[in-house]
Design a protein around this motif. Sequence first.
Motif, PDB file in Angstrom:
ATOM      1  N   ASP A 199      21.569 -28.714  48.929  1.00  0.00           N
ATOM      2  CA  ASP A 199      22.134 -29.229  47.663  1.00  0.00           C
ATOM      3  C   ASP A 199      21.592 -28.436  46.473  1.00  0.00           C
ATOM      4  OD1 ASP A 199      23.350 -31.094  49.235  1.00  0.00           O
ATOM      5  OD2 ASP A 199      21.913 -32.695  48.798  1.00  0.00           O
ATOM      6  N   ARG A 200      20.255 -28.208  46.504  1.00  0.00           N
ATOM      7  CA  ARG A 200      19.638 -27.484  45.390  1.00  0.00           C
ATOM      8  C   ARG A 200      20.158 -26.045  45.320  1.00  0.00           C
ATOM      9  NH1 ARG A 200      13.287 -26.948  45.301  1.00  0.00           N
ATOM     10  NH2 ARG A 200      13.394 -29.091  45.999  1.00  0.00           N
ATOM     11  N   ALA A 203      23.669 -25.977  43.818  1.00  0.00           N
ATOM     12  CA  ALA A 203      23.620 -26.226  42.374  1.00  0.00           C
ATOM     13  C   ALA A 203      23.135 -24.976  41.637  1.00  0.00           C
ATOM     14  CB  ALA A 203      22.694 -27.406  42.089  1.00  0.00           C
ATOM     15  N   LYS A 206      25.777 -22.233  41.580  1.00  0.00           N
ATOM     16  CA  LYS A 206      26.847 -22.605  40.651  1.00  0.00           C
ATOM     17  C   LYS A 206      26.425 -22.297  39.206  1.00  0.00           C
ATOM     18  CE  LYS A 206      29.996 -26.417  39.965  1.00  0.00           C
ATOM     19  NZ  LYS A 206      30.169 -27.847  40.054  1.00  0.00           N
ATOM     20  N   GLU A 207      25.172 -22.671  38.927  1.00  0.00           N
ATOM     21  CA  GLU A 207      24.604 -22.461  37.594  1.00  0.00           C
ATOM     22  C   GLU A 207      24.546 -20.970  37.274  1.00  0.00           C
ATOM     23  OE1 GLU A 207      21.123 -25.144  37.355  1.00  0.00           O
ATOM     24  OE2 GLU A 207      20.346 -23.616  35.971  1.00  0.00           O
TER      25      GLU A 207
END
Length: 214
Positions: A199-200, A203, A206-207
């Motif tokens: 998950d991290r 994220a 994406k960032e």
Amino acid sequence: MKFFLDTADVGKIKAAVEMGMCDGVTTNPTIIMKSGRGQREVVREIAALVPGPVSVEGISEDADGMVKEGTEFAKWAKNIVVKVPMTKEGLKAARILEKKGIKTNVTLVFSANQALLAAKAGASYVSPFVGRLDDISEDGMQLIADIMEIFSNYEFKTEVIVASVRDPVHVVDAARMGAHIATIPPDVFEKLFRHPLTDRGIAQFKEDYAKSKK
Ligand code: G3P
């Protein structure tokens, strides 16, 4: 290794089948009760959805009754497997049903000797309940290790279904031990997919993509 779902939740079974992750289904009277539906209706729907075996359990305590019930269940669909309890009567019924060409799953197994008896009776499946052993401070997965070791010494056709699975560690341990099948409740199945670092990582990527030169 095969994954069965230990549920009668048709929506969850359908989703897992579509992902190619559901090789079969196991039910018991408690699971059927929780579905809020009639056993025949829900099992027939599940059996039509799932490519593999669907275990269904009756309530008879004597072999004749179990054979009668099992013979009826087997008419519901081609992939029905009849669950019988790990008793002398259950093993008698398993032997008769298997001879009639109806597959059986000996359930409520809590010792290696019980698994050995089920294999000698000619059952297609044996279901040791690991979570319920853990619940009474015994080591459920040690039982699976013992059964796998014993079965590897012989040529039994019986496949081991690791049942009463409570967490993802049971599943990975079952795979490490070479158990043929784990029957997994939907909440544990969901957990198999997850890792906080996945998950991290998503994220973060994406960032960083948003910040990169376009
Ligand atoms: O289907 C039999 C078994 O998996 C039941 O599990 O959680 O009621 O011990 P549990």
